[in-house]
Enzyme design. Sequence first.
Site, PDB file in Angstrom:
ATOM      1  N   HIS A 142      30.554  53.133  26.322  1.00  0.00           N
ATOM      2  CA  HIS A 142      31.334  52.241  27.210  1.00  0.00           C
ATOM      3  C   HIS A 142      31.217  52.735  28.657  1.00  0.00           C
ATOM      4  O   HIS A 142      31.186  51.938  29.584  1.00  0.00           O
ATOM      5  CB  HIS A 142      32.816  52.246  26.830  1.00  0.00           C
ATOM      6  CG  HIS A 142      33.146  51.463  25.604  1.00  0.00           C
ATOM      7  ND1 HIS A 142      33.238  50.091  25.600  1.00  0.00           N
ATOM      8  CD2 HIS A 142      33.428  51.846  24.337  1.00  0.00           C
ATOM      9  CE1 HIS A 142      33.564  49.663  24.388  1.00  0.00           C
ATOM     10  NE2 HIS A 142      33.685  50.713  23.591  1.00  0.00           N
ATOM     11  N   ASP A 156      33.565  46.080  22.859  1.00  0.00           N
ATOM     12  CA  ASP A 156      34.485  45.900  21.728  1.00  0.00           C
ATOM     13  C   ASP A 156      34.845  44.426  21.729  1.00  0.00           C
ATOM     14  O   ASP A 156      35.356  43.917  22.753  1.00  0.00           O
ATOM     15  CB  ASP A 156      35.775  46.707  21.931  1.00  0.00           C
ATOM     16  CG  ASP A 156      35.553  48.209  21.896  1.00  0.00           C
ATOM     17  OD1 ASP A 156      34.463  48.653  21.481  1.00  0.00           O
ATOM     18  OD2 ASP A 156      36.486  48.940  22.279  1.00  0.00           O
ATOM     19  N   GLU A 212      33.770  51.317  13.298  1.00  0.00           N
ATOM     20  CA  GLU A 212      34.552  50.252  13.956  1.00  0.00           C
ATOM     21  C   GLU A 212      33.773  48.931  13.933  1.00  0.00           C
ATOM     22  O   GLU A 212      32.745  48.818  14.600  1.00  0.00           O
ATOM     23  CB  GLU A 212      34.832  50.641  15.429  1.00  0.00           C
ATOM     24  CG  GLU A 212      35.600  51.946  15.563  1.00  0.00           C
ATOM     25  CD  GLU A 212      35.747  52.447  17.002  1.00  0.00           C
ATOM     26  OE1 GLU A 212      35.131  51.879  17.923  1.00  0.00           O
ATOM     27  OE2 GLU A 212      36.492  53.427  17.197  1.00  0.00           O
ATOM     28  N   HIS A 272      32.983  47.439  17.577  1.00  0.00           N
ATOM     29  CA  HIS A 272      32.277  48.191  18.630  1.00  0.00           C
ATOM     30  C   HIS A 272      30.758  48.090  18.453  1.00  0.00           C
ATOM     31  O   HIS A 272      30.215  48.467  17.412  1.00  0.00           O
ATOM     32  CB  HIS A 272      32.717  49.661  18.607  1.00  0.00           C
ATOM     33  CG  HIS A 272      31.953  50.531  19.563  1.00  0.00           C
ATOM     34  ND1 HIS A 272      32.513  51.099  20.695  1.00  0.00           N
ATOM     35  CD2 HIS A 272      30.652  50.932  19.574  1.00  0.00           C
ATOM     36  CE1 HIS A 272      31.604  51.807  21.347  1.00  0.00           C
ATOM     37  NE2 HIS A 272      30.453  51.716  20.665  1.00  0.00           N
TER      38      HIS A 272
HETATM   39  C1  LIG Z   1      38.588  53.535  21.450  1.00  0.00           C
HETATM   40  C2  LIG Z   1      37.645  52.555  20.772  1.00  0.00           C
HETATM   41  N1  LIG Z   1      37.949  51.229  21.185  1.00  0.00           N
HETATM   42  C3  LIG Z   1      36.214  52.904  21.070  1.00  0.00           C
HETATM   43  O1  LIG Z   1      35.600  52.292  21.919  1.00  0.00           O
HETATM   44  N2  LIG Z   1      35.679  53.929  20.374  1.00  0.00           N
HETATM   45  C4  LIG Z   1      34.356  54.415  20.646  1.00  0.00           C
HETATM   46  C5  LIG Z   1      33.958  55.464  19.651  1.00  0.00           C
HETATM   47  C6  LIG Z   1      34.265  54.975  22.067  1.00  0.00           C
HETATM   48  O2  LIG Z   1      35.269  55.485  22.568  1.00  0.00           O
HETATM   49  O3  LIG Z   1      33.164  54.947  22.603  1.00  0.00           O
HETATM   50 ZN   LIG Z   2      34.247  50.575  21.618  1.00  0.00          ZN
END
Ligand SMILES: C[C@@H](N)C(=O)N[C@H](C)C(=O)O
Ligand SMILES: [Zn+2]
Length: 237
Positions: free
Chosen positions: A149, A156, A214, A217
């Site tokens: 990110h 997400d 997830e 994601h």
């Molecule tokens: C926190 C969650 N929405 C997320 O994006 N998790 C991944 C592993 C990240 O933080 O990159």
């Molecule tokens: Zn994410």
Amino acid sequence: MFRRGVLFLFLCAPLVAQQQVQQFHITPVRPIPELRAEALKATPPKESDDLRKPDLVELVKLDPTIKLDIHYASSNNFLGTPLYEEARAFMERPAAEAVVRANKKLHEQGLGLLIFDSYRPWYVTKIFWDATPPKDHDFVANPAEGSRHNRGCAVDLSLYDLKTGKPLSMPSDYDEMSKRAYPDYTGGTAEENAHRDLLRKTMEAEGFTVYQYEWWHFDYKDWKLYPIVNLRFSDIR
Ligand SMILES: C[C@@H](N)C(=O)N[C@H](C)C(=O)O
Ligand SMILES: [Zn+2]
């Protein structure tokens, strides 16, 4: 007048509740204001100078039919407090264009993409990691490596119905730290699993890979080419 307003709120409350994506919460291991102050003072890991120059673009400027529900800009997130000042979504240009293509493909089925988060400043990743109990660290990226990110190459997201504007049902809440969040979890209803699998198939066709813990994601294939960015949304030009 006041009574009519109360009656309106009373009648509409279930509708509002129905449209909101359910939200899972954790108890942060330390107070968020303390973690925020530390994260803002910290610096991202040093990286190679060969990475591409960031070109973060706003998703809704490329395609206004992409719907936003930016949980980290409100208290409706796993930490129960806002992390962003603005409900906006940016990605590196090629990743953003791939999201636009996925959204257009879904339109053929009367569906669209609902974005929960995309580019995330590095200091917010540090807050997530430091606030989350170590037993749940699979669900948050380690700031020592940075999140995809932070590179503007992860998103997400979920699906919504173009006609009603409502989100489609999924096997777990967004950011739920449980096995129900795994993309291969089989315990959801047939409908929930089908929605999740359609999201995955659509994103994979445009160069994204789902994260193994997830369903919401996705990482864009070229994420390694982009540097970690630590800018607030208002500082992106
Ligand atoms: C926190 C969650 N929405 C997320 O994006 N998790 C991944 C592993 C990240 O933080 O990159
Ligand atoms: Zn994410």
